[in-house]
Design a protein around this motif. Structure first.
Motif, short mmCIF file in Angstrom:
data_model
loop_
_atom_site.label_atom_id
_atom_site.label_comp_id
_atom_site.label_asym_id
_atom_site.label_seq_id
_atom_site.Cartn_x
_atom_site.Cartn_y
_atom_site.Cartn_z
N MET A 286 0.74 -1.17 0.09
CA MET A 286 -0.03 -0.04 0.04
C MET A 286 1.00 1.27 -0.01
O MET A 286 2.05 1.25 0.59
CB MET A 286 -1.01 -0.20 1.24
CG MET A 286 -1.86 -0.84 1.05
SD MET A 286 -3.35 -0.66 2.47
CE MET A 286 -2.74 -1.70 3.83
N CYS A 287 0.34 2.33 -0.47
CA CYS A 287 0.80 3.55 -0.63
C CYS A 287 -0.36 4.62 -0.52
O CYS A 287 -1.43 4.23 -0.60
CB CYS A 287 1.66 3.98 -1.91
SG CYS A 287 0.86 4.21 -3.39
N VAL A 288 0.04 5.80 -0.22
CA VAL A 288 -1.16 6.82 -0.01
C VAL A 288 -0.93 8.08 -0.78
O VAL A 288 0.30 8.46 -0.91
CB VAL A 288 -1.45 7.26 1.43
CG1 VAL A 288 -1.69 6.03 2.39
CG2 VAL A 288 -0.09 7.91 2.03
N THR A 289 -2.03 8.72 -1.15
CA THR A 289 -1.78 9.99 -1.89
C THR A 289 -2.53 11.39 -0.88
O THR A 289 -3.37 11.01 -0.43
CB THR A 289 -2.58 10.10 -3.23
OG1 THR A 289 -3.84 9.95 -3.02
CG2 THR A 289 -1.92 8.91 -4.37
N ILE A 290 -1.92 12.27 -1.10
CA ILE A 290 -2.60 13.70 -0.57
C ILE A 290 -2.53 14.71 -1.40
O ILE A 290 -2.05 14.69 -2.70
CB ILE A 290 -1.47 13.84 0.70
CG1 ILE A 290 -0.22 14.37 0.17
CG2 ILE A 290 -1.50 12.86 1.90
CD1 ILE A 290 0.62 15.01 1.11
N PHE A 291 -3.37 15.65 -1.03
CA PHE A 291 -3.36 16.89 -1.92
C PHE A 291 -2.12 17.73 -1.88
O PHE A 291 -1.65 18.12 -0.81
CB PHE A 291 -4.44 17.90 -1.61
CG PHE A 291 -4.52 19.02 -2.20
CD1 PHE A 291 -4.90 19.08 -3.50
CD2 PHE A 291 -4.54 20.13 -1.65
CE1 PHE A 291 -4.97 20.25 -4.31
CE2 PHE A 291 -4.47 21.39 -2.36
CZ PHE A 291 -4.89 21.56 -3.80
N GLY A 292 -1.47 17.81 -3.10
CA GLY A 292 -0.29 18.52 -2.98
C GLY A 292 -0.16 19.96 -3.52
O GLY A 292 0.93 20.39 -3.85
N GLY A 293 -1.47 20.46 -3.61
CA GLY A 293 -1.51 21.95 -3.84
C GLY A 293 -1.87 22.03 -5.48
O GLY A 293 -1.53 20.87 -6.20
N LEU B 44 -0.48 14.90 -5.09
CA LEU B 44 -1.22 15.18 -6.32
C LEU B 44 -2.12 16.28 -6.38
O LEU B 44 -2.16 16.81 -5.22
CB LEU B 44 -1.90 13.89 -6.65
CG LEU B 44 -1.07 12.45 -6.75
CD1 LEU B 44 -2.29 11.32 -7.26
CD2 LEU B 44 0.09 12.61 -7.98
N GLY B 45 -2.66 16.81 -7.60
CA GLY B 45 -3.48 17.99 -7.76
C GLY B 45 -4.59 17.73 -7.57
O GLY B 45 -5.39 16.86 -6.80
#
Length: 341
Positions: free
Chosen positions: A124-131, A162-163
């Protein structure tokens, strides 16, 4: 675990953490003319998020029946061709209305996935809001990044920024919205590298969980973002996807949510599921559309010429075409398949 056990474990996990188990709302949205069908777990809580409605609880959990087959959220043409697309699905959710926020939401998501469902953390990995330049004044979610690293022990390269297209969630052109963080699972064994901002690097990865941090409301389409009265949490985890990971299968259609329906479709057509690509596609179309038709009709939607009734008519007719013209089923069959749902 069966799909029913996956659903029950989710609801019980959050009930034990003081969430009210709330029944699924109808597929016909109440008091929301912007939606053709209920398409997310948070729909029934929209007015709670915006402060227009008060409920006797600050935490809720549900398994919401959803349809995405019209308007902006329309998966109809892809159904049957891929392992994941559906017109009807269930969305597991936990919700905080101005109560807990990012710390608890992330910690509980990781605990449920790794301790209760025992999903392999190394995949598993995760994404967040990167701007994103399109969201002036909304900063990258560095708080979520820090929480993920502390809770999981992940290095920075497993927390991908990510955007807005990928990590800023909104129900529609108006309503509650905010940055989100998603959990992704690698379907093809142990990953040899972590994905990046390059879309090509995400091959084989499946999103199984989405925590939306509701911080804003847009009141008119294209208008400014207003802060919500209290930051809130909206989680969406597709039952079909989570079940496929728990059961160790590559396709949602190989879970016990679908296998019985596909078996009946195969019997009716006199064909074997898994023996022919085109026939398999048609059987998956029938299985998905039977589920969608059965639940829409149960909620009072009947085939007709306009609106959501016309969408159901298209869905039902598409299943009949795949059965009659493409699988060679001569007799009426949809009543039998819907009964199996």
């Amino acid at each position: 675990m069966t799909a029913a056990e996956v659903r029950r474990a989710f609801l019980e996990f959050f009930r034990e953490r003081n969430h009210e188990i709330v029944a699924s709302s109808s597929l016909v949205p109440a008091n929301d003319p912007t939606l053709l069908f209920t398409n997310a777990g948070m729909n029934q809580f929209k007015d709670v998020f915006t402060g227009l409605e008060q409920r006797p609880y600050k935490r809720a959990t549900s398994s919401q029946k959803c349809v995405r087959a019209g308007g902006k959220h329309n998966d109809l043409d892809e159904v049957g061709k891929t392992p994941r697309h559906h017109t009807f699905f269930e969305m597991l959710g936990n919700f905080s209305f101005g109560d807990y926020f990012k710390e608890d939401a992330i910690t509980w998501a990781w605990e449920l996935l790794t301790k209760v469902y025992q999903i392999d953390a190394s995949r598993m990995c995760v994404t967040i809001f990167g701007g994103d330049p399109s969201l002036d004044g909304v900063s990258p979610d560095d708080e979520a990044r820090a929480i993920w690293k502390r809770v999981t022990g992940f290095s920075d390269d497993r927390v991908i920024g990510l955007g807005a297209k990928d990590n800023f969630w909104q129900m529609g052109d108006t309503g509650p919205m905010g940055p989100c963080t998603e959990i992704h699972y690698f379907m093809d064994g142990k990953p040899s590298a972590w994905p990046t901002q390059d879309p090509a690097s995400w091959k084989g990865w499946l999103e199984i969980w989405n925590n939306v941090f509701m911080q804003f409301e847009r009141r008119i389409a294209g208008g400014p973002l207003f802060p919500l009265p209290a930051p809130s949490v909206d989680t969406g985890a597709g039952l079909e996807r989570v079940t496929s990971v728990v059961q160790g299968v590559k396709s949602n259609y190989d879970t016990d949510l679908f296998t019985g329906i596909l078996k009946l479709a195969a019997e009716l057509s006199g064909k074997q599921y898994g023996a022919d690509v085109d026939a398999d596609t048609s059987m998956r179309v029938i299985a998905d559309h039977a589920r969608c038709s059965a639940f829409l009709i149960a909620d009072g939607v009947f085939p007709d010429k306009t609106g959501r009734e016309y969408v159901l008519r298209r869905i039902f007719r598409r299943a009949v075409r795949h059965g009659g013209k493409l699988l060679g089923i001569k007799q009426p069959f949809m009543h039998e398949v819907c009964a199996r749902v």
